[in-house]
Design a protein around this motif. Structure first.
Motif, PDB file in Angstrom:
ATOM      1  N   PRO A  67       1.012  -0.691  -0.304  1.00 18.93           N
ATOM      2  CA  PRO A  67       0.042   0.323   0.002  1.00 18.93           C
ATOM      3  C   PRO A  67       0.361   1.049  -0.023  1.00 18.93           C
ATOM      4  O   PRO A  67       1.901   1.480   0.825  1.00 18.93           O
ATOM      5  CB  PRO A  67      -1.034  -0.078   1.515  1.00 18.93           C
ATOM      6  CG  PRO A  67      -0.740  -1.767   1.753  1.00 18.93           C
ATOM      7  CD  PRO A  67      -0.057  -2.399   1.243  1.00 18.93           C
ATOM      8  N   ARG A  98      -0.391   1.576  -9.608  1.00 18.70           N
ATOM      9  CA  ARG A  98      -2.070   1.994  -8.551  1.00 18.70           C
ATOM     10  C   ARG A  98      -1.882   2.527  -7.052  1.00 18.70           C
ATOM     11  O   ARG A  98      -0.814   3.855  -7.389  1.00 18.70           O
ATOM     12  CB  ARG A  98      -0.631   0.133  -6.866  1.00 18.70           C
ATOM     13  CG  ARG A  98      -1.210   0.818  -5.696  1.00 18.70           C
ATOM     14  CD  ARG A  98      -0.261  -0.353  -5.237  1.00 18.70           C
ATOM     15  NE  ARG A  98      -1.908  -0.264  -3.963  1.00 18.70           N
ATOM     16  CZ  ARG A  98      -1.955  -1.854  -2.819  1.00 18.70           C
ATOM     17  NH1 ARG A  98      -1.453  -2.393  -3.558  1.00 18.70           N
ATOM     18  NH2 ARG A  98      -2.419  -1.406  -2.057  1.00 18.70           N
ATOM     19  N   ASP A 100      -4.117   4.383  -4.174  1.00 15.96           N
ATOM     20  CA  ASP A 100      -4.222   4.331  -2.772  1.00 15.96           C
ATOM     21  C   ASP A 100      -4.755   4.892  -2.349  1.00 15.96           C
ATOM     22  O   ASP A 100      -5.097   6.173  -2.956  1.00 15.96           O
ATOM     23  CB  ASP A 100      -3.047   3.571  -2.291  1.00 15.96           C
ATOM     24  CG  ASP A 100      -2.465   2.237  -1.812  1.00 15.96           C
ATOM     25  OD1 ASP A 100      -2.828   1.487  -1.576  1.00 15.96           O
ATOM     26  OD2 ASP A 100      -1.255   2.366  -2.600  1.00 15.96           O
ATOM     27  N   ASN A 167     -10.637   1.893   3.475  1.00  9.29           N
ATOM     28  CA  ASN A 167      -9.842   2.409   2.068  1.00  9.29           C
ATOM     29  C   ASN A 167      -9.825   1.734   0.931  1.00  9.29           C
ATOM     30  O   ASN A 167     -10.445   0.922   1.066  1.00  9.29           O
ATOM     31  CB  ASN A 167      -7.984   1.151   2.674  1.00  9.29           C
ATOM     32  CG  ASN A 167      -7.274   1.790   3.744  1.00  9.29           C
ATOM     33  OD1 ASN A 167      -7.646   3.375   4.635  1.00  9.29           O
ATOM     34  ND2 ASN A 167      -6.743   1.398   4.152  1.00  9.29           N
ATOM     35  N   VAL A 169      -8.407   0.339  -3.018  1.00  8.46           N
ATOM     36  CA  VAL A 169      -7.109   0.562  -4.211  1.00  8.46           C
ATOM     37  C   VAL A 169      -7.901   0.421  -5.487  1.00  8.46           C
ATOM     38  O   VAL A 169      -8.881  -0.398  -5.844  1.00  8.46           O
ATOM     39  CB  VAL A 169      -6.321  -0.759  -3.760  1.00  8.46           C
ATOM     40  CG1 VAL A 169      -5.359  -1.136  -4.485  1.00  8.46           C
ATOM     41  CG2 VAL A 169      -5.892  -0.434  -1.988  1.00  8.46           C
TER      42      VAL A 169
END
Length: 211
Positions: A67, A98, A100, A167, A169
């Protein structure tokens, strides 16, 4: 965890599916990037490593399972894997990221990629995403859940916003080895004189108005 890996692989497949969508098609199997030779002229891309000297590590990047740190003012983190991070991407016309997001409010602010279309797949959480067309401006938005895919056309202003209390993603494939990014607020309010911005918003009849 299995679903995370599956969706991660899906995002890679999506990225590779439009590998030649924008960057020029390669004329050889690969062209692993190396630092520019002394006094060379940088034009558009990278210089190539001798193919006989390439190794598997030239095509490898670890760590997208880790993360990113979202403890910043916008509550998001982008881990970009472009040609500067993975030299084997040179001339292949793709990159990967990616994304986050911190819980409720994590934001990737409105921005553009001048050289790439972006295709995004949500792996975890709930994202509100959208993009704005060129003039006449129209806004297209959608709420995305795990497994959902959304595409942002090349050069158009777009954003991603976490609207859940957990969270989030996502993974994004981009149709350029070096897509570039222009964050709209930073570019406009950080670089352009306020007077120019004020006059940009003036009404059509401003010359006849009484000040």
């Amino acid at each position: 965890m299995k679903s995370f890996h599956f969706l991660g692989l899906l995002s890679l497949a999506l990225a590779f599916s439009f590998a030649s969508a924008f960057d020029p098609s390669p004329l050889q199997d690969f062209c692993v990037a190396i630092p520019e030779p002394k006094n060379a002229v940088f034009v558009n891309g990278k210089f190539c490593k001798n193919p006989n000297l390439t190794v598997a590590e030239d095509f490898f990047f670890p760590g997208l399972n880790v993360p990113g740190n979202t403890g910043n003012r916008v509550g998001s983190n982008v881990t970009l894997v472009n040609v500067d991070k993975l030299f084997g991407l040179n001339t292949l016309g793709i990159s990967l990221a990616r994304l986050d997001f911190a819980p409720y409010g994590g934001l990737i602010p409105p921005h553009t990629h001048p050289r790439a279309t972006e295709i995004l797949v949500v792996v975890e959480g709930t994202l509100y995403v959208g993009f704005v067309t060129s003039n006449p401006n129209r806004l297209f938005t959608k709420v995305l859940y795990p497994g959902d895919v959304f595409v942002f056309p090349i050069g158009l202003i777009h954003f991603q916003f976490n609207i859940a209390k957990t969270n989030a993603v996502a993974f994004a494939g981009l149709s350029s080895q070096n897509p570039g990014v222009i964050t709209i607020a930073n570019a406009i309010f950080g670089l352009i004189h306020p007077l120019i911005l004020m006059f940009s918003l003036r009404p059509s009849n401003w010359t006849t108005m009484k000040w």
